[in-house]
Structure formats: structure tokens, C-alpha cells
Design an enzyme around this catalytic site. Structure first.
Site, PDB file in Angstrom:
ATOM      1  N   LYS A  40      -1.375   5.420  37.938  1.00  0.00           N
ATOM      2  CA  LYS A  40      -0.292   6.144  37.259  1.00  0.00           C
ATOM      3  C   LYS A  40       0.486   7.123  38.135  1.00  0.00           C
ATOM      4  O   LYS A  40       1.571   7.570  37.735  1.00  0.00           O
ATOM      5  CB  LYS A  40      -0.864   6.916  36.054  1.00  0.00           C
ATOM      6  CG  LYS A  40      -1.308   6.008  34.922  1.00  0.00           C
ATOM      7  CD  LYS A  40      -0.132   5.495  34.117  1.00  0.00           C
ATOM      8  CE  LYS A  40      -0.436   4.240  33.352  1.00  0.00           C
ATOM      9  NZ  LYS A  40       0.016   2.996  33.991  1.00  0.00           N
TER      10      LYS A  40
ATOM     11  N   HIS B 202       2.146  -9.226  37.566  1.00  0.00           N
ATOM     12  CA  HIS B 202       0.774  -9.360  37.063  1.00  0.00           C
ATOM     13  C   HIS B 202       0.759  -9.218  35.540  1.00  0.00           C
ATOM     14  O   HIS B 202       1.245  -8.235  35.009  1.00  0.00           O
ATOM     15  CB  HIS B 202      -0.135  -8.311  37.713  1.00  0.00           C
ATOM     16  CG  HIS B 202      -0.538  -8.673  39.109  1.00  0.00           C
ATOM     17  ND1 HIS B 202      -1.806  -8.469  39.606  1.00  0.00           N
ATOM     18  CD2 HIS B 202       0.165  -9.248  40.111  1.00  0.00           C
ATOM     19  CE1 HIS B 202      -1.859  -8.902  40.852  1.00  0.00           C
ATOM     20  NE2 HIS B 202      -0.673  -9.375  41.187  1.00  0.00           N
TER      21      HIS B 202
ATOM     22  N   TYR C 245     -11.283  -4.447  38.582  1.00  0.00           N
ATOM     23  CA  TYR C 245     -11.883  -3.108  38.543  1.00  0.00           C
ATOM     24  C   TYR C 245     -13.370  -3.292  38.236  1.00  0.00           C
ATOM     25  O   TYR C 245     -13.717  -3.929  37.242  1.00  0.00           O
ATOM     26  CB  TYR C 245     -11.259  -2.252  37.443  1.00  0.00           C
ATOM     27  CG  TYR C 245      -9.826  -1.821  37.692  1.00  0.00           C
ATOM     28  CD1 TYR C 245      -8.750  -2.670  37.415  1.00  0.00           C
ATOM     29  CD2 TYR C 245      -9.542  -0.557  38.197  1.00  0.00           C
ATOM     30  CE1 TYR C 245      -7.435  -2.260  37.635  1.00  0.00           C
ATOM     31  CE2 TYR C 245      -8.224  -0.132  38.411  1.00  0.00           C
ATOM     32  CZ  TYR C 245      -7.182  -0.996  38.130  1.00  0.00           C
ATOM     33  OH  TYR C 245      -5.880  -0.585  38.342  1.00  0.00           O
TER      34      TYR C 245
ATOM     35  N   PRO D  92      -6.483   7.866  40.954  1.00  0.00           N
ATOM     36  CA  PRO D  92      -5.735   6.604  41.046  1.00  0.00           C
ATOM     37  C   PRO D  92      -6.235   5.493  40.118  1.00  0.00           C
ATOM     38  O   PRO D  92      -5.607   4.436  40.036  1.00  0.00           O
ATOM     39  CB  PRO D  92      -5.907   6.190  42.515  1.00  0.00           C
ATOM     40  CG  PRO D  92      -7.096   6.923  43.005  1.00  0.00           C
ATOM     41  CD  PRO D  92      -7.192   8.180  42.210  1.00  0.00           C
TER      42      PRO D  92
ATOM     43  N   TYR E 186      -1.812   1.040  30.368  1.00  0.00           N
ATOM     44  CA  TYR E 186      -1.752   0.517  31.739  1.00  0.00           C
ATOM     45  C   TYR E 186      -0.343   0.022  32.086  1.00  0.00           C
ATOM     46  O   TYR E 186       0.140   0.258  33.194  1.00  0.00           O
ATOM     47  CB  TYR E 186      -2.780  -0.605  31.931  1.00  0.00           C
ATOM     48  CG  TYR E 186      -3.019  -0.955  33.379  1.00  0.00           C
ATOM     49  CD1 TYR E 186      -4.007  -0.290  34.133  1.00  0.00           C
ATOM     50  CD2 TYR E 186      -2.264  -1.939  34.015  1.00  0.00           C
ATOM     51  CE1 TYR E 186      -4.218  -0.603  35.471  1.00  0.00           C
ATOM     52  CE2 TYR E 186      -2.474  -2.257  35.354  1.00  0.00           C
ATOM     53  CZ  TYR E 186      -3.455  -1.592  36.072  1.00  0.00           C
ATOM     54  OH  TYR E 186      -3.669  -1.898  37.397  1.00  0.00           O
TER      55      TYR E 186
HETATM   56  P1  RFL Z   1       4.534  12.391  48.004  1.00  0.00           P
HETATM   57  O1  RFL Z   1       4.537  10.920  48.177  1.00  0.00           O
HETATM   58  O2  RFL Z   1       3.327  13.143  48.384  1.00  0.00           O
HETATM   59  O3  RFL Z   1       5.768  12.934  48.844  1.00  0.00           O
HETATM   60  C1  RFL Z   1       5.960  14.298  49.096  1.00  0.00           C
HETATM   61  C2  RFL Z   1       6.742  14.448  50.398  1.00  0.00           C
HETATM   62  O4  RFL Z   1       6.987  15.829  50.612  1.00  0.00           O
HETATM   63  C3  RFL Z   1       6.733  16.123  51.983  1.00  0.00           C
HETATM   64  N1  RFL Z   1       6.440  17.567  52.095  1.00  0.00           N
HETATM   65  C4  RFL Z   1       7.311  18.487  52.539  1.00  0.00           C
HETATM   66  N2  RFL Z   1       8.574  18.399  52.956  1.00  0.00           N
HETATM   67  C5  RFL Z   1       9.187  19.532  53.355  1.00  0.00           C
HETATM   68  N3  RFL Z   1       8.574  20.747  53.340  1.00  0.00           N
HETATM   69  C6  RFL Z   1       7.303  20.888  52.937  1.00  0.00           C
HETATM   70  N4  RFL Z   1       6.727  22.085  52.923  1.00  0.00           N
HETATM   71  C7  RFL Z   1       6.616  19.720  52.496  1.00  0.00           C
HETATM   72  N5  RFL Z   1       5.371  19.487  52.032  1.00  0.00           N
HETATM   73  C8  RFL Z   1       5.282  18.187  51.793  1.00  0.00           C
HETATM   74  C9  RFL Z   1       5.586  15.222  52.352  1.00  0.00           C
HETATM   75  O5  RFL Z   1       5.485  15.011  53.755  1.00  0.00           O
HETATM   76  C10 RFL Z   1       5.938  13.953  51.587  1.00  0.00           C
HETATM   77  O6  RFL Z   1       6.707  13.063  52.354  1.00  0.00           O
HETATM   78  O7  RFL Z   1       4.904  12.809  46.513  1.00  0.00           O
HETATM   79  P2  RFL Z   1       5.862  12.084  45.419  1.00  0.00           P
HETATM   80  O8  RFL Z   1       7.166  11.705  46.040  1.00  0.00           O
HETATM   81  O9  RFL Z   1       5.854  12.944  44.228  1.00  0.00           O
HETATM   82  O10 RFL Z   1       5.163  10.693  45.108  1.00  0.00           O
HETATM   83  C11 RFL Z   1       3.961  10.664  44.424  1.00  0.00           C
HETATM   84  C12 RFL Z   1       3.117   9.505  44.912  1.00  0.00           C
HETATM   85  O11 RFL Z   1       3.105   9.482  46.321  1.00  0.00           O
HETATM   86  C13 RFL Z   1       1.696   9.638  44.391  1.00  0.00           C
HETATM   87  O12 RFL Z   1       1.682   9.950  43.018  1.00  0.00           O
HETATM   88  C14 RFL Z   1       0.869   8.384  44.549  1.00  0.00           C
HETATM   89  O13 RFL Z   1       0.867   7.870  45.842  1.00  0.00           O
HETATM   90  C15 RFL Z   1      -0.542   8.760  44.156  1.00  0.00           C
HETATM   91  N6  RFL Z   1      -1.489   7.827  44.675  1.00  0.00           N
HETATM   92  C16 RFL Z   1      -1.630   6.664  44.019  1.00  0.00           C
HETATM   93  N7  RFL Z   1      -0.897   6.441  42.890  1.00  0.00           N
HETATM   94  C17 RFL Z   1      -0.999   5.278  42.246  1.00  0.00           C
HETATM   95  O14 RFL Z   1      -0.286   5.075  41.250  1.00  0.00           O
HETATM   96  N8  RFL Z   1      -1.883   4.306  42.709  1.00  0.00           N
HETATM   97  C18 RFL Z   1      -2.619   4.500  43.857  1.00  0.00           C
HETATM   98  O15 RFL Z   1      -3.351   3.635  44.276  1.00  0.00           O
HETATM   99  C19 RFL Z   1      -2.522   5.704  44.551  1.00  0.00           C
HETATM  100  N9  RFL Z   1      -3.230   5.929  45.678  1.00  0.00           N
HETATM  101  C20 RFL Z   1      -2.224   8.116  45.845  1.00  0.00           C
HETATM  102  C21 RFL Z   1      -3.068   7.128  46.348  1.00  0.00           C
HETATM  103  C22 RFL Z   1      -2.109   9.344  46.524  1.00  0.00           C
HETATM  104  C23 RFL Z   1      -2.824   9.620  47.674  1.00  0.00           C
HETATM  105  N10 RFL Z   1      -2.715  10.931  48.269  1.00  0.00           N
HETATM  106  C24 RFL Z   1      -1.779  11.899  47.762  1.00  0.00           C
HETATM  107  C25 RFL Z   1      -3.546  11.483  49.247  1.00  0.00           C
HETATM  108  C26 RFL Z   1      -3.775   7.368  47.526  1.00  0.00           C
HETATM  109  C27 RFL Z   1      -3.645   8.588  48.203  1.00  0.00           C
HETATM  110  C28 RFL Z   1      -4.407   8.736  49.467  1.00  0.00           C
HETATM  111  C1  PHB Z   2      -3.661  -0.238  44.941  1.00  0.00           C
HETATM  112  O1  PHB Z   2      -3.326  -1.421  45.064  1.00  0.00           O
HETATM  113  O2  PHB Z   2      -3.615   0.549  45.899  1.00  0.00           O
HETATM  114  C2  PHB Z   2      -4.129   0.247  43.633  1.00  0.00           C
HETATM  115  C3  PHB Z   2      -4.058  -0.573  42.517  1.00  0.00           C
HETATM  116  C4  PHB Z   2      -4.512  -0.123  41.297  1.00  0.00           C
HETATM  117  C5  PHB Z   2      -5.042   1.142  41.177  1.00  0.00           C
HETATM  118  C6  PHB Z   2      -5.107   1.966  42.279  1.00  0.00           C
HETATM  119  C7  PHB Z   2      -4.647   1.521  43.519  1.00  0.00           C
HETATM  120  O3  PHB Z   2      -5.500   1.571  39.977  1.00  0.00           O
END
Ligand code: RFL
Ligand code: PHB
Length: 390
Positions: free
Chosen positions: A297, A72, A201, A293, A385
């Protein structure tokens, strides 16, 4: 059991670290509380910075990402029913982002780990961290009804916001900074073609909306909802009606709807823990910080943490020099706070705050008008971004 680095959590942070260490000849074990299937079923981020893509290449898992990821070069910001394009590539000397789901990142990393034979314990219960203030930390856990202990040299806390690692640090040794936003994002995934080939957005009086995608045939959409809403209150039809109401009429008309494959509400939070190192325990990814989100980032910051941490550990094991490791917390936090600022700013620019009031309304509108009329403002947005340098 003995290993060099015990990694808690098999999300993107833990898996990426495990793979980079393994390739450098450093032994590691990953302990994950959930099943593999559960980890793979979490639909989260979708936008990768070039720095993250480079990390995947370095981990030897970039092939599918390069083949299937969508490049993109810009996205739209829509307000007052008009879409304004932010030319990311044009504003940053050619930098781009890649749309490739976190689920796919995780799948590729898990497959590489399995192929390499490096151990992961899924469904590790009651993980606890011990003696990380000394030189021989231990991690205990229960698996299939039996107690286990790992003796290690370092612990990497990659277990997300609700994990045990940050909670294991004595209260007086850690400082936290937090803002909880008074709304959430309701997300819907569907096998329908995206309404636009780039992200949109939307700032709308009814609230924020985002049109994103996972592929040319799979869409990901979000609408801002009150924190008190439950996903049960949002049958698909209501979601599509609400999304259409927040889009400009032309885009709304082009929207192709269909049954949801996944639907969930995520709260929005800004959070930072300082420092990110406690003796031989390091926090990385969501274990140490959360961003809303809006700026895409979260996953990318996990990537930069792992870049700094893996560099430090690899240098330590190769040369005995701990200077990179000693610099980890300060280096990672510098980039984290820059992303916190940007995500906070994007969130304020695009959402409707319940207590907003007429003055804040006008300021938000002025901010949007300035953004779409000023190349300097767009350049600032674009360079954040696409991702600040590591
Ligand atoms: P994760 O992915 O949460 O992975 C952590 C892992 O640790 C496990 N865990 C344990 N394991 C052993 N013992 C314990 N006591 C434990 N407690 C937890 C969990 O089961 C899990 O598998 O963290 P990590 O690896 O640091 O990765 C970070 C990313 O996942 C996170 O920053 C992003 O997904 C954030 N996020 C988003 N980021 C974006 O850039 N764009 C998005 O659109 C976006 N949407 C989101 C998101 C995070 C969400 N969360 C946390 C609810 C949407 C959601 C719903
Ligand atoms: C997504 O595709 O899940 C997404 C993309 C951009 C964002 C947040 C989430 O800023």
C-alpha cells in the site's frame, strides 16, 4: 527564485505532483537531496492499484506502464504447505492490480519532467522550510557550494519518512502514531523467471516469505528476518535455502535461483502524522505516513495523497476557491487509516512475532482458516488489496 509550488523530494509523490501541476499550468520546482541515479537505484514497491495507474495516465506517463506492466487478477496465500488462491478480480467485480516496479514509475515520471523542461535540483543540500504559517513561504538550500532561496506560494513536503518537511513542523502542532515491528524484510532481486505467474504470500513457522516479480524474467523475493540481522550475513545461497524452506515442496522444487542484483533489509513500521497540513505546507506520501509493505500500500497511498492534493491546488489556482485544499488533510487521512488497518492486519496474519506464544499461534491459524474458507473474508481482503476508492 520564485515559483508557485516548491516540492521537496523527487520520489513518486513529488514527481507525480510536479507533473500534474505542470500539466495544469502551475509552476513548480522540485528539490531533491540525492542524485538522480541514487533515486533510481532504490528498489521498493511493485504492485500498483488501478487508481495509481489512472494517476499515471492523468500525468501523461502511462504508456510504458500499460505496455510492460503485468496485470494480476489474483495471488496465493500459502500455509501448511498448501497454496490458496485469492481471486481478486472475481471477488471485486473485475478489479485487478498491475505489477510494475517503483523504479520504472520513477523513471517514467523523471523522463516526462525532463521533456517538459520543469526544473528539478538534484543534490540540494540542507533544504530548510520557512514562513509556511504566512502567505509567502520560503525554501532555502545549498547547491554546488552556493546558497539559494525560493519564494513560493505553497510547499509540498514529499520527502519521505526521513525528510525535513515533517521535522520542520513545531512539535505542538503535530501528533504522531507509530508501531515498529520486531522484524524486517530481506529482499532479493534476481534475473530469474518468477517461481509463479502470481504473487505468493507465505505464512511459515520459520517466518513470512513473499514471491514477487518485476517482469517475466526478473524476480523479487522476500523473507522475514530478525531486525538484528545484517545483509552481510545473507549470502545468496543462504537466502535461497531459507526461501525454499518456507515454500511448499512443489513450489520450492520449481524455484529457479541465480545471483542477486540487489539485496537489502527493510524494517517494518506503521506510522501516521496528523494533520497533514500546516498553513501553506502540505505533507504527502511517506513524509506523512508509513505502512509495512505486506499489503503493498505504501506507493499507492502516495498516489491517493497526490490525487487529493493536486485536485486542491489546481482548483485553488483556477478559481481561487480553497475548499478542496482545506479538505486535503482530513480526506487523505481517512484513506490512510484504512490502508494502515489493512497493512497491519496482513502483517499480523502472515508474520511470526517473536513473542507470539501458543494462544496467538492458534488465533493466527484460525484467521487463516477462516480466510480460505469464507468468501466474505476473501472479499474483504480483495477489496482492500485492489485499493479502496479515492
Ligand atoms: P520516497 O520514495 O521516500 O521519496 C522521498 C524523496 O525525498 C528525498 N528527500 C529529500 N529531498 C530534499 N531534502 C531533504 N531533506 C530530503 N529528504 C529526503 C529522498 O531522497 C527521496 O528521493 O517517498 P514518496 O515519494 O512519498 O514515495 C513513497 C514510496 O517510496 C513508499 O511508500 C514505498 O516505496 C514504500 N515501500 C513499499 N511500498 C509498497 O507499496 N510495496 C513495497 O514493496 C514497498 N517496499 C517500501 C519498500 C519502502 C522502503 N523504504 C522506505 C526503506 C521497501 C523499502 C526499503
Ligand atoms: C514487491 O514486489 O516488491 C512487493 C509486492 C507485494 C508486496 C510487497 C512488495 O506486498
Amino acid at each position: 527564485m520564485r515559483t508557485q509550488v516548491a516540492i521537496i523530494g523527487s520520489g513518486p509523490s513529488g514527481l507525480l505532483l510536479g507533473q500534474l501541476l505542470h500539466r495544469a499550468g502551475i509552476d513548480n520546482i522540485i528539490l531533491e537531496r540525492r542524485t538522480k541515479e541514487y533515486v533510481l537505484s532504490r528498489i521498493r514497491a511493485g504492485v500498483l492499484e488501478e487508481g495509481f495507474v489512472e494517476m499515471m495516465d492523468r500525468a501523461g506517463v502511462g504508456a510504458r506502464l500499460h505496455a510492460e506492466g503485468l496485470i494480476h487478477e489474483g495471488f496465493d496465500i500459502c500455509f501448511d504447505n498448501v497454496r490458496h488462491r485469492m481471486d481478486l478480480a472475481g471477488l471485486t467485480g473485475g478489479k485487478k492490480v498491475v505489477v510494475y516496479g517503483q523504479t520504472e514509475v520513477t523513471r517514467d515520471l523523471m523522463a516526462a519532467r525532463e521533456a517538459s523542461g520543469a526544473p528539478t535540483v538534484y543534490e540540494a543540500e540542507d533544504v530548510s522550510l520557512h514562513h509556511f504559517d504566512g502567505t509567502s513561504p520560503k525554501v532555502r538550500y545549498r547547491h554546488a557550494g552556493r546558497e539559494h532561496e525560493i519564494e513560493c506560494e505553497f510547499i509540498a513536503g514529499c520527502d519521505g519518512f526521513h525528510g525535513v518537511s515533517r521535522q520542520s513542523v513545531p512539535e505542538g502542532a503535530i501528533r504522531t502514531f507509530e508501531r515498529v515491528y520486531p522484524f524486517g524484510w530481506l529482499g532479493l532481486l534476481s534475473d530469474t523467471p518468477p517461481v509463479s505467474h502470481e504473487l505468493i504470500y507465505v505464512n511459515h513457522p520459520r517466518g513470512f516469505a513473499l514471491c514477487s516479480m518485476r517482469s517475466k524474467t526478473r524476480s523479487r523475493y522476500y523473507v522475514q528476518v530478525p531486525l538484528t540481522d545484517d545483509v552481510q550475513q545473507w549470502p545468496d545461497e543462504r537466502f535461497w535455502d531459507e526461501l525454499r524452506a518456507r515454500l511448499d515442496p512443489k513450489t520450492a522444487q520449481q524455484l529457479v535461483t541465480g545471483p542477486s542484483i540487489e539485496k537489502s533489509i527493510a524494517p517494518l513500521r506503521s506510522f501516521v502524522a496528523e494533520p497533514l497540513r500546516f498553513g501553506r505546507l502540505f505533507l504527502a506520501g511517506d513524509a506523512g505516513h508509513i505502512v509495512p509493505p505486506t499489503g503493498a500500500k505504501g506507493l499507492n497511498l502516495a498516489g491517493s495523497d497526490i490525487h487529493y492534493l493536486s485536485t486542491g491546488l489546481i482548483e485553488f489556482y483556477r478559481t481561487g476557491n480553497s475548499s478542496e485544499l482545506d479538505a486535503y488533510s482530513a480526506r487523505a487521512l481517512r484513506r490512510i487509516w484504512l490502508a494502515e488497518r489493512f497493512s497491519w492486519w496482513m502483517t499480523h496474519l502472515l508474520h511470526r512475532f517473536p513473542e507470539q506464544g501458543a494462544f496467538a499461534d492458534r488465533i493466527q491459524r484460525a484467521e487463516l482458516e477462516y480466510l480460505v474458507s469464507s468468501k466474505a473474508a476473501q472479499t474483504s481482503l480483495a477489496e482492500n488489496y485492489v485499493g479502496l476508492p479515492f
